[in-house]
Motif scaffolding. Sequence first.
Motif, short mmCIF file in Angstrom:
data_model
loop_
_atom_site.label_atom_id
_atom_site.label_comp_id
_atom_site.label_asym_id
_atom_site.label_seq_id
_atom_site.Cartn_x
_atom_site.Cartn_y
_atom_site.Cartn_z
N SER A 273 0.83 -1.21 0.00
CA SER A 273 0.00 0.00 0.00
C SER A 273 0.86 1.26 0.00
O SER A 273 0.58 2.22 -0.72
N GLU A 274 1.93 1.23 0.80
CA GLU A 274 2.83 2.40 0.87
C GLU A 274 3.57 2.59 -0.45
O GLU A 274 3.74 3.71 -0.92
N ILE A 275 4.01 1.49 -1.03
CA ILE A 275 4.71 1.55 -2.32
C ILE A 275 3.79 2.13 -3.39
O ILE A 275 4.20 2.98 -4.20
N ALA A 276 2.54 1.66 -3.40
CA ALA A 276 1.56 2.16 -4.38
C ALA A 276 1.29 3.64 -4.16
O ALA A 276 1.18 4.42 -5.11
N ARG A 277 1.18 4.04 -2.88
CA ARG A 277 0.90 5.45 -2.56
C ARG A 277 2.01 6.37 -3.08
O ARG A 277 1.74 7.48 -3.55
N MET A 278 3.25 5.89 -3.01
CA MET A 278 4.39 6.68 -3.46
C MET A 278 4.62 6.57 -4.96
O MET A 278 5.53 7.20 -5.50
N GLY A 279 3.82 5.74 -5.63
CA GLY A 279 3.95 5.60 -7.08
C GLY A 279 5.19 4.86 -7.53
O GLY A 279 5.63 4.99 -8.68
N LEU A 280 5.78 4.05 -6.64
CA LEU A 280 7.04 3.39 -6.97
C LEU A 280 6.87 2.23 -7.94
O LEU A 280 7.82 1.85 -8.62
N LEU A 281 5.66 1.65 -8.00
CA LEU A 281 5.47 0.53 -8.93
C LEU A 281 5.67 0.97 -10.37
O LEU A 281 6.13 0.19 -11.21
N LYS A 282 5.33 2.21 -10.67
CA LYS A 282 5.49 2.72 -12.03
C LYS A 282 6.89 3.27 -12.28
O LYS A 282 7.35 3.33 -13.42
N LYS A 283 7.57 3.65 -11.18
CA LYS A 283 8.88 4.29 -11.33
C LYS A 283 10.04 3.31 -11.21
O LYS A 283 11.09 3.52 -11.81
N ASN A 284 9.87 2.30 -10.38
CA ASN A 284 11.01 1.45 -10.03
C ASN A 284 10.68 -0.02 -10.30
O ASN A 284 9.90 -0.65 -9.59
N PHE A 285 11.33 -0.56 -11.31
CA PHE A 285 11.08 -1.95 -11.72
C PHE A 285 11.48 -2.93 -10.63
O PHE A 285 10.79 -3.92 -10.39
N VAL A 286 12.61 -2.67 -9.94
CA VAL A 286 13.10 -3.60 -8.92
C VAL A 286 12.11 -3.71 -7.77
O VAL A 286 11.86 -4.80 -7.26
N VAL A 287 11.53 -2.59 -7.36
CA VAL A 287 10.54 -2.60 -6.28
C VAL A 287 9.35 -3.49 -6.67
O VAL A 287 8.90 -4.33 -5.90
N GLY A 288 8.86 -3.29 -7.89
CA GLY A 288 7.71 -4.06 -8.35
C GLY A 288 8.00 -5.55 -8.44
O GLY A 288 7.20 -6.38 -7.98
N SER A 289 9.14 -5.90 -9.00
CA SER A 289 9.47 -7.33 -9.16
C SER A 289 9.71 -7.98 -7.81
O SER A 289 9.36 -9.15 -7.60
N THR A 290 10.29 -7.23 -6.86
CA THR A 290 10.49 -7.78 -5.51
C THR A 290 9.16 -8.00 -4.82
O THR A 290 8.98 -8.97 -4.07
N LEU A 291 8.21 -7.11 -5.06
CA LEU A 291 6.87 -7.25 -4.48
C LEU A 291 6.18 -8.51 -5.03
O LEU A 291 5.51 -9.24 -4.28
N VAL A 292 6.34 -8.77 -6.31
CA VAL A 292 5.80 -10.01 -6.91
C VAL A 292 6.41 -11.22 -6.21
O VAL A 292 5.70 -12.15 -5.82
N ASP A 293 7.72 -11.19 -6.04
CA ASP A 293 8.41 -12.30 -5.39
C ASP A 293 7.93 -12.49 -3.96
O ASP A 293 7.76 -13.62 -3.48
N MET A 294 7.70 -11.37 -3.26
CA MET A 294 7.22 -11.44 -1.88
C MET A 294 5.87 -12.13 -1.79
O MET A 294 5.66 -13.02 -0.97
N TYR A 295 4.95 -11.73 -2.66
CA TYR A 295 3.62 -12.35 -2.65
C TYR A 295 3.69 -13.82 -3.02
O TYR A 295 2.94 -14.65 -2.47
N VAL A 296 4.56 -14.17 -3.94
CA VAL A 296 4.72 -15.59 -4.32
C VAL A 296 5.19 -16.39 -3.12
O VAL A 296 4.65 -17.47 -2.83
N LYS A 297 6.19 -15.89 -2.40
CA LYS A 297 6.71 -16.61 -1.23
C LYS A 297 5.67 -16.71 -0.12
O LYS A 297 5.69 -17.65 0.67
N CYS A 298 4.76 -15.74 -0.07
CA CYS A 298 3.69 -15.77 0.93
C CYS A 298 2.52 -16.64 0.48
O CYS A 298 1.54 -16.81 1.22
N GLY A 299 2.59 -17.18 -0.74
CA GLY A 299 1.51 -18.02 -1.25
C GLY A 299 0.30 -17.23 -1.72
O GLY A 299 -0.76 -17.82 -1.95
N LEU A 300 0.44 -15.91 -1.86
CA LEU A 300 -0.68 -15.06 -2.30
C LEU A 300 -0.53 -14.79 -3.80
O LEU A 300 -0.17 -13.69 -4.24
N LEU A 301 -0.81 -15.82 -4.59
CA LEU A 301 -0.55 -15.72 -6.03
C LEU A 301 -1.50 -14.76 -6.73
O LEU A 301 -1.12 -14.16 -7.74
#
Length: 660
Positions: A273-301
């Motif tokens: 939520s904080e990342i989205a609020r700061m608009g980092l998903l559109k600005k920073n590819f590494v942040v977005g890809s790490t977030l995908v990896d985080m959700y995968v590891k949490c089983g929240l596909l």
Amino acid sequence: MQQALGSCRKTIPSTISSYIKSGQPRQALALYQKLKEDGHTPTDGHTITGLLQACAILKDSEKGLAFHEAASRAGLLASDHAVGGAVVYMYAQCGSLSRAQQAFDSLPFRNAITWNALMTGYVEHGHYNQVLDYAAYMQLEGISLDYVTYLCVLKASGSLGATDKVCELHSEISRRGLLEKYPSLGSTLLDVYAKCGLLTRAQEVFDKLRMRDIVLWTTLISGYVENGHAAPAMKCLEEMQLEGVALDAVAFVCISKACGMLEARDKGREMHSEIARMGLLKKNFVVGSTLVDMYVKCGLLAYAREVFDKLPVRNVITWTTLIAGYAEGGNGEEALNCYDQMQSEGLSPNPVTIVCGLKACGTIGAASKGQAIHAEIERRRLLKTDILVANTLIHMYARCGLLATAQEVFDRLLAPDIVSWNALITGYVESGYFKEAVKVYEQMQSKAVPPNAITYLSVLKACGCVGATEKGIEIHKEIAQKGFLESDLLVGNTLVEMYAKCGSPALAQQVFRKLPAKDVISWNALLAGHAQVGESASVFQMFDEMLGAGFTPDPITFMSVLNACSRTGLYDKSNMYFESMSKEYGLAPHLEHHTCMIDLFTKVGRLNEAMSLVKKMPFSPDFSTWHTVLDACKDWGNMELGMQAFEHAMHFNNPEVVID
């Protein structure tokens, strides 16, 4: 520029220095060029030093060479320490280490500045051992290490993993009081300790720092995360937020990784939520890809896919992360859909993607898709270069039941490793080809490939299924010799189970007694062995011993006990055990438990109770259950119940018949 030229001739060195400090090296060189065109070429030490610094920043060794020659003609190398150091530094920063070394060796005198200039270059270009050697030579010449030298030697020692040297330097720096005077030493020490995995020392350094900005916090958090200590990283996050330090993109990446490691779903969504609020998903590819990896590891596909779909750029790594999540989560179809979609976007799968695709094929038995991926593997000749791909291909074919193809792939490997052998042996075992599994194991032994725990688990299972007691004894000796019985409970349990299935409960009990640790699986294997050969009294005795040892029985335990009751027709005892499952242990009896009780009731002629239990079952009785009742009615001459059982049994042949 012309105005600056006219009014600043006497302040040229300071003007050039100002350009350098303000990050404008090109303007410094342009000013010099204007002066040269105007017929005035300054050759004082301050000017030349500044110009050499500009060349170092711009990595322009050709212009730097010209200023080096000018300094040499003016005799500055023999008279000005700063100029000599600037020449060495310029070459070092440009990556011309041999020229830097030559310039250094030609200096008539050397001080800390020139030594540091050379060492800085060697550090930045990865020549760490030379840095340590030069620091020692410098001290032999009677020159004390200053804070710049310490920075170089710390970085070099950390990169070499020379932790003892880092600790020694830390003590020396603290003794000289340099940490308080030069904050950069503290941050470098923190970084080196974190990267070397000395996190207690890193925390100690961090706690003593006066000013702690986001870079220092992130350095510490990253150290914890990269070394697998996610919980302390999360604690650092809380402390950082209490101090009012705002997270940046690097911090979000570190914390997202920590959330994934801990499967901290709520905190992960908060970070999202904080990342989205700061608009980092559109600005920073590494942040977005790490977030995908985080959700995968949490089983929240579903969340992972939601973030993935919003990424402005998607590369092979992010696709592979998502595909791996679906494959590991058992959703092979979605994994393969992503695999195809990735290729439709013009991206070629890397070896890790291919491995994930093969796993997905094996999970859902998609042999045709697996063969298509196999064709891609052949085209790229990955069987010869990537053993992980080869092993996963063998495993995929085995999971799909194509054992002949799995064997063909294996036979083509130039150097199969233990994983390759295990993939083939396990494939044969899982498909019921137990004798073939034992043959492959023997071939592996002939090649002098040392088996591991997985190998033993598979081949022992094969021996148990075909009753190969002699082979099992041979493997038992090898396992005992290698100490697996003391170190791996699963191997010990499987050995007990193997002897039990081979009809050798005495041998099973010998192994069981020698196990250094036991669990309910150990007891179940032993109970099943005694039950299989009809030693019901031993089953009851072992069951009581199990309870006395503090172990809680599970449904498998009760199957052995009820089977023992059924074999010996112990009606009252079986009722007691059956009722205790739910009343004492909270275990809901499965279909197999009900079937075992029905079998016992029919054996002792309690047909009405058998029929009553059938009707009370929380499952739909199968054909075998009704057939058991029907046979018993025939044996006991109960025509009325026999007709009822017959009608129900016939229902399986004609499901449209409705029975009240």
